[in-house]
Design a protein around this motif. Structure first.
Motif, PDB file in Angstrom:
ATOM      1  N   GLU A  58      -6.121  10.161  -9.238  1.00 25.34           N
ATOM      2  CA  GLU A  58      -5.236   8.907  -9.144  1.00 25.34           C
ATOM      3  C   GLU A  58      -6.224   7.394  -8.087  1.00 25.34           C
ATOM      4  OE1 GLU A  58      -3.613   7.601 -11.741  1.00 25.34           O
ATOM      5  OE2 GLU A  58      -3.349   9.494 -12.068  1.00 25.34           O
ATOM      6  N   THR A  59      -6.420   8.385  -6.979  1.00 22.99           N
ATOM      7  CA  THR A  59      -6.986   7.558  -6.464  1.00 22.99           C
ATOM      8  C   THR A  59      -8.699   7.365  -6.475  1.00 22.99           C
ATOM      9  OG1 THR A  59      -5.729   7.846  -4.445  1.00 22.99           O
ATOM     10  CG2 THR A  59      -7.791   6.475  -3.592  1.00 22.99           C
ATOM     11  N   VAL A  60      -9.260   8.239  -6.411  1.00 21.53           N
ATOM     12  CA  VAL A  60     -10.564   8.406  -6.834  1.00 21.53           C
ATOM     13  C   VAL A  60     -11.121   7.652  -7.828  1.00 21.53           C
ATOM     14  CG1 VAL A  60     -12.468   9.920  -7.450  1.00 21.53           C
ATOM     15  CG2 VAL A  60     -11.018  10.737  -5.938  1.00 21.53           C
ATOM     16  N   MET A  61     -10.358   7.939  -9.187  1.00 20.12           N
ATOM     17  CA  MET A  61      -9.937   7.263 -10.853  1.00 20.12           C
ATOM     18  C   MET A  61     -10.208   5.718 -10.523  1.00 20.12           C
ATOM     19  SD  MET A  61      -8.460   8.346 -14.034  1.00 20.12           S
ATOM     20  CE  MET A  61      -6.494   8.429 -13.463  1.00 20.12           C
ATOM     21  N   PHE A  87       0.729  -1.224  -0.287  1.00 16.73           N
ATOM     22  CA  PHE A  87       0.085  -0.151  -0.083  1.00 16.73           C
ATOM     23  C   PHE A  87       0.742   0.825  -0.365  1.00 16.73           C
ATOM     24  CE2 PHE A  87      -3.692  -3.470   2.043  1.00 16.73           C
ATOM     25  CZ  PHE A  87      -4.362  -2.953   1.094  1.00 16.73           C
ATOM     26  N   ARG A  88       1.795   1.169   0.428  1.00 16.06           N
ATOM     27  CA  ARG A  88       2.742   2.119   0.891  1.00 16.06           C
ATOM     28  C   ARG A  88       3.310   2.256  -1.128  1.00 16.06           C
ATOM     29  NH1 ARG A  88       5.556  -0.363   4.898  1.00 16.06           N
ATOM     30  NH2 ARG A  88       7.396  -0.192   3.794  1.00 16.06           N
ATOM     31  N   SER A  89       3.546   1.448  -1.425  1.00 14.43           N
ATOM     32  CA  SER A  89       4.239   1.471  -2.921  1.00 14.43           C
ATOM     33  C   SER A  89       3.258   1.959  -3.345  1.00 14.43           C
ATOM     34  CB  SER A  89       4.573   0.129  -3.353  1.00 14.43           C
ATOM     35  OG  SER A  89       5.875  -0.239  -2.599  1.00 14.43           O
ATOM     36  N   ILE A  90       2.017   2.109  -3.718  1.00 15.53           N
ATOM     37  CA  ILE A  90       1.036   1.913  -4.339  1.00 15.53           C
ATOM     38  C   ILE A  90       0.605   3.964  -4.387  1.00 15.53           C
ATOM     39  CG2 ILE A  90      -1.232   2.180  -3.442  1.00 15.53           C
ATOM     40  CD1 ILE A  90      -0.993   1.104  -7.081  1.00 15.53           C
ATOM     41  N   VAL A  91       0.903   4.607  -2.872  1.00 13.44           N
ATOM     42  CA  VAL A  91       0.465   5.952  -2.596  1.00 13.44           C
ATOM     43  C   VAL A  91       1.465   6.863  -3.581  1.00 13.44           C
ATOM     44  CG1 VAL A  91       0.728   7.469  -0.991  1.00 13.44           C
ATOM     45  CG2 VAL A  91      -1.076   5.227  -0.091  1.00 13.44           C
ATOM     46  N   TYR A  92       2.625   6.044  -2.718  1.00 14.98           N
ATOM     47  CA  TYR A  92       4.196   6.964  -4.073  1.00 14.98           C
ATOM     48  C   TYR A  92       4.004   6.839  -5.383  1.00 14.98           C
ATOM     49  CZ  TYR A  92       6.045   5.681   0.523  1.00 14.98           C
ATOM     50  OH  TYR A  92       6.570   6.004   2.242  1.00 14.98           O
ATOM     51  N   GLN A  93       3.224   5.896  -5.906  1.00 18.71           N
ATOM     52  CA  GLN A  93       3.646   5.515  -7.334  1.00 18.71           C
ATOM     53  C   GLN A  93       2.737   6.534  -7.708  1.00 18.71           C
ATOM     54  OE1 GLN A  93       2.849   0.980  -7.949  1.00 18.71           O
ATOM     55  NE2 GLN A  93       5.484   0.634  -7.462  1.00 18.71           N
ATOM     56  N   LYS A  95       3.460  10.352  -7.674  1.00 19.27           N
ATOM     57  CA  LYS A  95       4.387  10.637  -8.219  1.00 19.27           C
ATOM     58  C   LYS A  95       4.026  10.746  -9.441  1.00 19.27           C
ATOM     59  CE  LYS A  95       8.209   8.803  -5.358  1.00 19.27           C
ATOM     60  NZ  LYS A  95       9.276   8.177  -5.414  1.00 19.27           N
ATOM     61  N   GLY A  96       2.373  10.318 -10.297  1.00 16.22           N
ATOM     62  CA  GLY A  96       1.757   9.920 -11.624  1.00 16.22           C
ATOM     63  C   GLY A  96       2.724   8.503 -12.252  1.00 16.22           C
ATOM     64  N   ALA A  97       3.613   8.033 -11.461  1.00 18.04           N
ATOM     65  CA  ALA A  97       4.616   7.025 -12.262  1.00 18.04           C
ATOM     66  C   ALA A  97       3.199   5.770 -11.968  1.00 18.04           C
ATOM     67  CB  ALA A  97       5.484   6.647 -10.849  1.00 18.04           C
ATOM     68  N   LEU A  98       3.965   4.388 -12.946  1.00 21.19           N
ATOM     69  CA  LEU A  98       3.426   3.787 -13.676  1.00 21.19           C
ATOM     70  C   LEU A  98       2.659   2.916 -12.097  1.00 21.19           C
ATOM     71  CD1 LEU A  98       2.315   1.608 -16.190  1.00 21.19           C
ATOM     72  CD2 LEU A  98       4.286   0.321 -15.647  1.00 21.19           C
ATOM     73  N   SER A  99       1.254   2.932 -12.047  1.00 19.24           N
ATOM     74  CA  SER A  99       1.085   1.830 -11.080  1.00 19.24           C
ATOM     75  C   SER A  99       0.242   0.533 -11.096  1.00 19.24           C
ATOM     76  CB  SER A  99      -0.340   2.810  -9.841  1.00 19.24           C
ATOM     77  OG  SER A  99      -1.917   3.485 -10.203  1.00 19.24           O
ATOM     78  N   THR A 100       0.392  -0.190 -12.589  1.00 23.91           N
ATOM     79  CA  THR A 100       0.187  -1.205 -12.094  1.00 23.91           C
ATOM     80  C   THR A 100       0.895  -2.482 -11.952  1.00 23.91           C
ATOM     81  OG1 THR A 100       0.988  -0.403 -14.401  1.00 23.91           O
ATOM     82  CG2 THR A 100      -1.090  -0.848 -14.698  1.00 23.91           C
ATOM     83  N   ASN A 101      -0.437  -3.482 -11.899  1.00 22.18           N
ATOM     84  CA  ASN A 101       0.603  -4.365 -10.571  1.00 22.18           C
ATOM     85  C   ASN A 101       1.101  -5.651 -11.826  1.00 22.18           C
ATOM     86  OD1 ASN A 101       1.819  -5.531  -8.324  1.00 22.18           O
ATOM     87  ND2 ASN A 101      -0.173  -6.637  -8.200  1.00 22.18           N
TER      88      ASN A 101
END
Length: 506
Positions: A456-459, A90-96, A99-105
């Protein structure tokens, strides 16, 4: 070991002195040996730490390793899913997302989908393209007696005070709220110039200490409240009854964080530990609380007024509903904080073992309001480890109308979960008042990150909602979320938390 150290120190010193009589350059050895012997001597005469006194020099390594243990564990040992209080996944997904970075898994889920407690929502074979849905759902907060209802985002900054957080952290949160068009809860530490600098919408939280609107004896000051509450930036007023991380305890501002500036904002003595009282002095029972809500609504010019609580004794919340019936005064919103909520400082027993967890408390509050016929008038805000689109969806399924996030927003600011919030030594400048640490926090950069994380979270929530075939937040129901109870039983939230019929308790 103590006597061995003393003997070895004497022998080493005498040997070096003797050798220096023949080779004068040997005296330079004391530049290294001297400090070591000195530190060992301090350990020998240390009367507070038995380990250091019995094992000079070696004993100190125990304290060094104890200090390094959380850092070593976080970076080298913990898996993606077992870190606490917020795991690395979860920390990683928030950081990504910040930053507008790629947040796919890649390569599939890291969760064990067969473990007890695993939760999910079933998709529809007729999913809705999220581009066809409202990409920023909002909810109107304000009942029949509210003259200035607020059109709120479904995801907002939870209560964190200036004092607990640094001035630059507050600036960045409010700037992010302005940029992303969502609200920023001030926390009980009152409204500072840093909350106002960027013009973001504010939810002013009034705690038991009445900071920013208090008399010298700590009681509520109507004039000071009215002056601040009528400011344009203040959109809602939240009365803090209890906090999930320390319900029944009151807030804590360590003396080391209570600077002259913070003390002036709160109207307290600087450089002293400030403990908010456990209970309010402006009211003593549910009906007086309703009258207080009415008073704040009038003083603020008709803005939405509600209260925040972590659910404890259920009969006490029932008493609040009965007081709404008896007085005809209905809060515009209720914030439900879970026992898993975060804080800068709290006793361990309160964080671990007091207060109902969010899901149970949220379901109970929504059911109670529905049973007494008030759910249609009262908006419910959920708070407690809400970090992803699924977390928002799950809260909505239980009856929430909007959500708060505190630690998610802190991580977006650059928090690394160093667990130094209470010590004033936060290395990222987020939860400290040490200016040499605060200066490292770039406000303009963090404003962008907070806004991006929110967006990004709302989206992701809207996309998740579309996948389930739901086209409106009002249509998310308890039957949409599933939970594995054990290897043989799976139930929906509708089965775990059966809905109460409207007006059933009235």
């Amino acid at each position: 070991m103590r006597y061995q150290f003393i003997g070895l120190s004497i022998i080493t010193s005498l040997t070096l002195i003797a050798l220096s009589l023949y080779w004068p350059w040997v005296w330079w050895s004391f530049a290294v040996v001297g400090p070591v012997i000195f530190l060992g001597a301090l350990d020998v005469f240390d009367k507070k730490h038995t380990l250091r006194r019995n094992f000079p020099l070696l004993g100190a390594f125990r304290y060094i390793m104890e200090d390094l243990r959380p850092k070593i564990y976080q970076y080298f040992i913990e898996s993606e899913t077992d870190g606490a209080p917020i795991n690395r996944m979860f920390r990683s997904i928030v950081y990504q997302r910040a930053k507008g970075a790629l947040s796919t898994n890649p390569f599939g889920t890291k969760l064990d989908v067969y473990v007890d407690g695993y939760e999910w929502a079933n998709h529809s074979i007729h999913p809705i393209n999220h581009h066809d849905l409202d990409d920023h759902p909002r909810v109107m907060i304000g009942g029949k007696d509210c003259k200035q209802p607020y059109n709120s985002s479904i995801y907002n900054v939870s209560a964190m005070s200036y004092g607990a957080l640094s001035d630059r952290a507050i600036e960045a949160l409010n700037g992010g709220a302005k940029l992303g068009n969502f609200a920023h809860n001030t926390g009980e530490g009152s409204i500072s110039q840093y909350h106002l600098k960027h013009g973001g919408d504010l939810i002013w939280q009034i705690g038991t200490g009445y900071f920013g609107c208090r008399n010298k004896d700590g009681t509520f000051n109507e004039g000071m409240f009215e002056e601040k509450a009528t400011q344009h930036q203040v959109k809602m007023i939240e009365i803090k009854m209890s906090q999930g991380a320390k319900p029944g305890h009151g807030g804590i501002l360590p003396a080391i964080k209570n600077t002259k500036e913070i003390a002036a904002i709160r109207a307290v003595e600087p450089h002293t530990r400030v403990d908010s009282p456990p209970a309010h002095s402006a009211f003593r029972n549910p009906e007086e609380l309703m009258q207080f809500i009415k008073k704040l609504r009038e003083l603020s010019g008709g803005k939405p007024v509600g209260f925040k609580l972590c659910v404890g004794n259920k009969i006490e919340f029932t008493d609040l509903c009965i007081a709404m019936q008896n007085t005809g005064i209905i809060p515009d919103f209720i914030t439900v904080d879970g026992g898993e909520g975060g804080t800068g400082a709290a006793p361990l027993e309160f964080s671990n073992n007091i207060g109902m967890p969010l899901r149970d408390g949220l379901a109970f509050v929504c059911d109670s309001l529905r049973g007494y016929g008030f759910k249609k008038d009262v908006r419910v805000i959920a708070s407690g480890k809400i970090l992803t689109g699924f977390h928002i969806f799950r809260a909505f399924a239980l009856g929430a109308d909007a959500c708060y996030s505190a630690r998610g927003m802190m991580l977006a600011l650059g928090c690394i979960q160093a667990l130094e919030c209470h010590s004033n030594n936060c290395p990222t400048g987020v939860a400290t008042q040490q200016q040499h640490l605060v200066k490292g926090l770039n406000v303009e950069d963090k404003i962008q990150r907070v806004a991006k994380f929110h967006n990004e979270t709302v989206m992701s929530f809207v996309e998740f909602m579309g996948a389930t075939g739901v086209d409106s937040i009002s249509k998310i129901k308890r039957h949409h979320v599933y939970r594995r109870l054990d290897q043989e039983r799976i139930k929906t939230y509708a089965e775990i938390y059966p809905n109460i019929k409207v007006g059933e308790y009235a």
